[in-house]
Design a protein around this motif. Sequence first.
Motif, PDB file in Angstrom:
ATOM      1  N   TYR A  36       0.848  -1.184   0.000  1.00 43.62           N
ATOM      2  CA  TYR A  36       0.000   0.000   0.000  1.00 43.62           C
ATOM      3  C   TYR A  36       0.889   1.242   0.000  1.00 43.62           C
ATOM      4  CZ  TYR A  36      -3.943  -2.952   1.520  1.00 43.62           C
ATOM      5  OH  TYR A  36      -4.931  -3.909   1.605  1.00 43.62           O
ATOM      6  N   GLN A  38       0.872   5.301   1.281  1.00 48.41           N
ATOM      7  CA  GLN A  38       0.181   6.249   2.144  1.00 48.41           C
ATOM      8  C   GLN A  38       0.833   7.618   2.047  1.00 48.41           C
ATOM      9  OE1 GLN A  38       0.000   5.366   6.379  1.00 48.41           O
ATOM     10  NE2 GLN A  38      -1.887   6.563   6.604  1.00 48.41           N
ATOM     11  N   GLY A  41      -1.234  12.358   6.070  1.00 48.10           N
ATOM     12  CA  GLY A  41      -2.590  12.763   6.420  1.00 48.10           C
ATOM     13  C   GLY A  41      -3.691  12.054   5.662  1.00 48.10           C
ATOM     14  N   ARG A  42      -3.328  10.976   4.958  1.00 49.91           N
ATOM     15  CA  ARG A  42      -4.315  10.238   4.150  1.00 49.91           C
ATOM     16  C   ARG A  42      -4.333   8.770   4.543  1.00 49.91           C
ATOM     17  NH1 ARG A  42      -7.671  13.749   1.626  1.00 49.91           N
ATOM     18  NH2 ARG A  42      -6.477  15.580   1.001  1.00 49.91           N
ATOM     19  N   GLY A  43      -5.392   8.063   4.113  1.00 50.32           N
ATOM     20  CA  GLY A  43      -5.441   6.622   4.328  1.00 50.32           C
ATOM     21  C   GLY A  43      -4.591   5.893   3.300  1.00 50.32           C
ATOM     22  N   PRO A  44      -4.124   4.692   3.641  1.00 46.34           N
ATOM     23  CA  PRO A  44      -3.351   3.894   2.681  1.00 46.34           C
ATOM     24  C   PRO A  44      -4.179   3.535   1.452  1.00 46.34           C
ATOM     25  CG  PRO A  44      -3.096   3.048   4.912  1.00 46.34           C
ATOM     26  CD  PRO A  44      -4.195   4.048   4.957  1.00 46.34           C
ATOM     27  N   PHE A  46      -4.223   0.749  -1.789  1.00 49.22           N
ATOM     28  CA  PHE A  46      -3.688  -0.517  -2.289  1.00 49.22           C
ATOM     29  C   PHE A  46      -2.964  -0.324  -3.620  1.00 49.22           C
ATOM     30  CE2 PHE A  46      -3.315  -4.918  -3.164  1.00 49.22           C
ATOM     31  CZ  PHE A  46      -3.712  -5.129  -4.467  1.00 49.22           C
ATOM     32  N   LEU A  89       3.585   0.695   2.740  1.00 50.07           N
ATOM     33  CA  LEU A  89       3.274  -0.301   3.763  1.00 50.07           C
ATOM     34  C   LEU A  89       3.146  -1.683   3.136  1.00 50.07           C
ATOM     35  CD1 LEU A  89       0.321   1.626   5.484  1.00 50.07           C
ATOM     36  CD2 LEU A  89       2.692   1.593   6.215  1.00 50.07           C
ATOM     37  N   PHE A 101      -0.151  -5.117   9.297  1.00 44.06           N
ATOM     38  CA  PHE A 101       0.615  -4.155   8.517  1.00 44.06           C
ATOM     39  C   PHE A 101       1.988  -3.935   9.139  1.00 44.06           C
ATOM     40  CE2 PHE A 101      -2.347  -2.311   5.450  1.00 44.06           C
ATOM     41  CZ  PHE A 101      -3.557  -2.778   5.926  1.00 44.06           C
ATOM     42  N   GLY A 102       2.968  -3.705   8.281  1.00 47.69           N
ATOM     43  CA  GLY A 102       4.251  -3.226   8.766  1.00 47.69           C
ATOM     44  C   GLY A 102       4.118  -1.746   9.101  1.00 47.69           C
ATOM     45  N   THR A 103       5.142  -1.209   9.740  1.00 47.72           N
ATOM     46  CA  THR A 103       5.088   0.207  10.133  1.00 47.72           C
ATOM     47  C   THR A 103       5.350   1.141   8.957  1.00 47.72           C
ATOM     48  OG1 THR A 103       7.373   0.043  10.839  1.00 47.72           O
ATOM     49  CG2 THR A 103       5.688  -0.168  12.549  1.00 47.72           C
TER      50      THR A 103
END
Lengths: 111, 116
Positions: A36, A38, A41-44, A46, A89, A101-103
């Motif tokens: 993913y 990112q 300030g936004r969502g991940p 795909f 991610l 999820f990884g960091t």
Amino acid sequence: SQKIEQNSEALNIQEGKTATLTCNYTNYSPAYLQWYRQDPGRGPVFLLLIRENEKEKRKERLKVTFDTTLKQSLFHITASQPADSATYLCAAKTGFQKLVFGTGTRLLVSP
Amino acid sequence: DVKVTQSSRYLVKRTGEKVFLECVQDMDHENMFWYRQDPGLGLRLIYFSYDVKMKEKGDIPEGYSVSREKKERFSLILESASTNQTSMYLCASSDRGLGWVVDTQYFGPGTRLTVL
């Protein structure tokens, strides 16, 4: 416990070069891995999925590999551009209907 | 185009207040998730729901509850907000992921919650 590890240090590269990000997993064998993107300030969002029986997957300038022996996935962006700067991610299925999820690894592409 | 929306982009609340975060998806997905994301800690699952009225605790459910009365809507409730709940909250939805179907998650834009 099942764990996804990504390099927490930011990756700085020059525009036009290939960026390579690493995702390692421990304590299990996921059927597939997902990547993913990112933005701050936004969502991940795909990008790509690779299954355990696939060695490599491509989509435009993106390439993902999956090495079940090394328990590792590599994510490549070729001919990188400043617009590719973001956090990437890695995620894998864990348990019933969930992903771990990884960091994430932050990529900075300089002009 | 798939869409997950969250009720607020930014929210400021006081300690002790009850806080409602709402999430709506238009993809007819069975699964919905609530995460919080903090620097260095990544995405941590708070709760998820695999069907209407069904829920399961994630990794950090303490201090939170959820509600899913309709398939498209999943609410996160902070019963009594505390300063350590200041965070970015992300909602996601996915298909059931059975068989060959992949459970790719589609995320909302996030709600930045500050608790003073």
